[in-house]
Design a protein around this motif. Structure first.
Motif, PDB file in Angstrom:
ATOM      1  N   LEU A   1      36.899  45.035  38.480  1.00  0.00           N
ATOM      2  CA  LEU A   1      36.161  45.800  39.480  1.00  0.00           C
ATOM      3  C   LEU A   1      36.112  47.236  38.976  1.00  0.00           C
ATOM      4  CD1 LEU A   1      34.767  45.974  42.210  1.00  0.00           C
ATOM      5  CD2 LEU A   1      37.022  46.171  43.283  1.00  0.00           C
ATOM      6  N   ASP A   2      34.988  47.579  38.330  1.00  0.00           N
ATOM      7  CA  ASP A   2      34.896  48.868  37.658  1.00  0.00           C
ATOM      8  C   ASP A   2      33.492  49.459  37.799  1.00  0.00           C
ATOM      9  OD1 ASP A   2      33.328  47.368  35.901  1.00  0.00           O
ATOM     10  OD2 ASP A   2      34.815  47.365  34.302  1.00  0.00           O
ATOM     11  N   TYR A   3      33.217  50.478  37.020  1.00  0.00           N
ATOM     12  CA  TYR A   3      31.937  51.188  37.072  1.00  0.00           C
ATOM     13  C   TYR A   3      30.744  50.246  36.955  1.00  0.00           C
ATOM     14  CZ  TYR A   3      28.203  54.395  35.758  1.00  0.00           C
ATOM     15  OH  TYR A   3      27.024  55.085  35.708  1.00  0.00           O
TER      16      TYR A   3
ATOM     17  N   VAL B   1      41.557  40.061  40.617  1.00  0.00           N
ATOM     18  CA  VAL B   1      41.101  41.298  39.979  1.00  0.00           C
ATOM     19  C   VAL B   1      42.175  41.764  39.000  1.00  0.00           C
ATOM     20  CG1 VAL B   1      40.521  43.730  40.366  1.00  0.00           C
ATOM     21  CG2 VAL B   1      39.636  41.960  41.898  1.00  0.00           C
ATOM     22  N   GLU B   2      41.786  41.846  37.739  1.00  0.00           N
ATOM     23  CA  GLU B   2      42.706  42.273  36.687  1.00  0.00           C
ATOM     24  C   GLU B   2      42.727  43.787  36.536  1.00  0.00           C
ATOM     25  OE1 GLU B   2      44.760  40.264  35.129  1.00  0.00           O
ATOM     26  OE2 GLU B   2      43.923  38.551  36.222  1.00  0.00           O
ATOM     27  N   ILE B   3      41.563  44.421  36.680  1.00  0.00           N
ATOM     28  CA  ILE B   3      41.442  45.865  36.511  1.00  0.00           C
ATOM     29  C   ILE B   3      40.590  46.411  37.653  1.00  0.00           C
ATOM     30  CG2 ILE B   3      40.422  47.682  35.085  1.00  0.00           C
ATOM     31  CD1 ILE B   3      41.033  45.942  32.652  1.00  0.00           C
ATOM     32  N   CYS B   4      41.023  47.534  38.207  1.00  0.00           N
ATOM     33  CA  CYS B   4      40.235  48.221  39.220  1.00  0.00           C
ATOM     34  C   CYS B   4      40.296  49.707  38.903  1.00  0.00           C
ATOM     35  CB  CYS B   4      40.782  47.937  40.613  1.00  0.00           C
ATOM     36  SG  CYS B   4      39.851  48.718  41.942  1.00  0.00           S
ATOM     37  N   ASP B   5      39.127  50.310  38.660  1.00  0.00           N
ATOM     38  CA  ASP B   5      39.092  51.742  38.368  1.00  0.00           C
ATOM     39  C   ASP B   5      38.620  52.508  39.602  1.00  0.00           C
ATOM     40  OD1 ASP B   5      36.318  51.491  38.451  1.00  0.00           O
ATOM     41  OD2 ASP B   5      36.018  51.938  36.323  1.00  0.00           O
ATOM     42  N   SER B   6      38.349  53.798  39.420  1.00  0.00           N
ATOM     43  CA  SER B   6      37.952  54.637  40.555  1.00  0.00           C
ATOM     44  C   SER B   6      36.634  54.164  41.172  1.00  0.00           C
ATOM     45  CB  SER B   6      37.843  56.101  40.125  1.00  0.00           C
ATOM     46  OG  SER B   6      36.869  56.250  39.107  1.00  0.00           O
ATOM     47  N   SER B   7      35.756  53.598  40.379  1.00  0.00           N
ATOM     48  CA  SER B   7      34.497  53.068  40.928  1.00  0.00           C
ATOM     49  C   SER B   7      34.760  51.860  41.811  1.00  0.00           C
ATOM     50  CB  SER B   7      33.541  52.689  39.794  1.00  0.00           C
ATOM     51  OG  SER B   7      33.183  53.826  39.062  1.00  0.00           O
TER      52      SER B   7
ATOM     53  N   GLY C   1      45.448  39.514  49.002  1.00  0.00           N
ATOM     54  CA  GLY C   1      45.726  39.173  47.618  1.00  0.00           C
ATOM     55  C   GLY C   1      45.852  40.402  46.740  1.00  0.00           C
ATOM     56  N   VAL C   2      46.318  41.491  47.311  1.00  0.00           N
ATOM     57  CA  VAL C   2      46.426  42.750  46.569  1.00  0.00           C
ATOM     58  C   VAL C   2      47.674  42.686  45.689  1.00  0.00           C
ATOM     59  CG1 VAL C   2      46.636  45.246  46.750  1.00  0.00           C
ATOM     60  CG2 VAL C   2      45.237  43.992  48.399  1.00  0.00           C
ATOM     61  N   ARG C   3      47.450  42.667  44.387  1.00  0.00           N
ATOM     62  CA  ARG C   3      48.560  42.617  43.432  1.00  0.00           C
ATOM     63  C   ARG C   3      49.302  43.952  43.418  1.00  0.00           C
ATOM     64  NH1 ARG C   3      46.431  39.475  38.090  1.00  0.00           N
ATOM     65  NH2 ARG C   3      45.823  37.530  39.121  1.00  0.00           N
ATOM     66  N   PRO C   4      50.557  43.922  42.970  1.00  0.00           N
ATOM     67  CA  PRO C   4      51.368  45.149  42.995  1.00  0.00           C
ATOM     68  C   PRO C   4      50.733  46.347  42.281  1.00  0.00           C
ATOM     69  CG  PRO C   4      52.770  43.258  42.594  1.00  0.00           C
ATOM     70  CD  PRO C   4      51.347  42.757  42.559  1.00  0.00           C
ATOM     71  N   HIS C   5      50.086  46.129  41.132  1.00  0.00           N
ATOM     72  CA  HIS C   5      49.493  47.278  40.426  1.00  0.00           C
ATOM     73  C   HIS C   5      48.350  47.899  41.232  1.00  0.00           C
ATOM     74  CE1 HIS C   5      46.731  44.063  39.103  1.00  0.00           C
ATOM     75  NE2 HIS C   5      45.852  45.025  38.888  1.00  0.00           N
ATOM     76  N   LEU C   6      47.577  47.073  41.920  1.00  0.00           N
ATOM     77  CA  LEU C   6      46.492  47.602  42.747  1.00  0.00           C
ATOM     78  C   LEU C   6      47.041  48.218  44.026  1.00  0.00           C
ATOM     79  CD1 LEU C   6      43.546  48.132  43.273  1.00  0.00           C
ATOM     80  CD2 LEU C   6      43.293  45.758  44.031  1.00  0.00           C
ATOM     81  N   ARG C   7      48.074  47.616  44.590  1.00  0.00           N
ATOM     82  CA  ARG C   7      48.707  48.193  45.780  1.00  0.00           C
ATOM     83  C   ARG C   7      49.245  49.587  45.454  1.00  0.00           C
ATOM     84  NH1 ARG C   7      50.529  46.604  50.699  1.00  0.00           N
ATOM     85  NH2 ARG C   7      49.990  44.443  50.315  1.00  0.00           N
ATOM     86  N   GLY C   8      49.837  49.746  44.276  1.00  0.00           N
ATOM     87  CA  GLY C   8      50.338  51.043  43.853  1.00  0.00           C
ATOM     88  C   GLY C   8      49.218  52.058  43.718  1.00  0.00           C
ATOM     89  N   LEU C   9      48.095  51.633  43.168  1.00  0.00           N
ATOM     90  CA  LEU C   9      46.934  52.511  43.026  1.00  0.00           C
ATOM     91  C   LEU C   9      46.398  52.920  44.400  1.00  0.00           C
ATOM     92  CD1 LEU C   9      45.008  53.831  41.007  1.00  0.00           C
ATOM     93  CD2 LEU C   9      43.684  51.716  41.008  1.00  0.00           C
TER      94      LEU C   9
END
Length: 118
Positions: A26-28, A56-62, A82-90
């Motif tokens: 999920l990116d630009y 979702v493996e990657i999620c950027d600011s977009s 289904g929010v993975r820990p890395h996305l929850r942290g972001l």
């Protein structure tokens, strides 16, 4: 390494609800696809959207911006699951964890209690 596309699997649920199950990045390049899919569901009368981010493996600011746009469109509820820990942290670091409704740990099954309709 080539960029992974975003797959959006839509399930229309009962009572004006729909689930968008995302897989990939999920990116630009792909965030506009998510916003468009949500807008289409809203035009069809689905006001309560459940966005499953477990794939979702990657999620950027977009990608984060797309979630905010969906939240702020003012026509219904957007819930994240289904929010993975890395996305929850972001989400936490950007303050969006307090703005967006986040349900279910990544190891829970968001489809429990939801019934798809034909």
């Amino acid at each position: 390494m080539a960029a992974q596309l975003l797959t959006i699997e839509v399930s229309r649920l009962d009572a004006g609800r729909a689930r968008l199950r995302l897989t990939g990045e999920l990116d630009y390049d792909t965030a506009p696809d998510l916003v468009a899919a949500a807008a289409q569901l809203r035009r069809e009368g689905h006001r309560d959207l459940l966005v499953d981010l477990d794939g979702v493996e990657i999620c950027d600011s977009s990608g984060l911006s797309a979630l905010v746009v969906m939240h702020r469109d003012g026509t219904g509820v957007v819930r994240l699951c289904g929010v993975r820990p890395h996305l929850r942290g972001l989400l936490d670091r950007t303050g969006l964890l307090e703005l967006l409704t986040v349900e279910h740990a990544a190891d829970e099954r968001p489809e429990d209690g939801l019934r798809e309709v034909g």
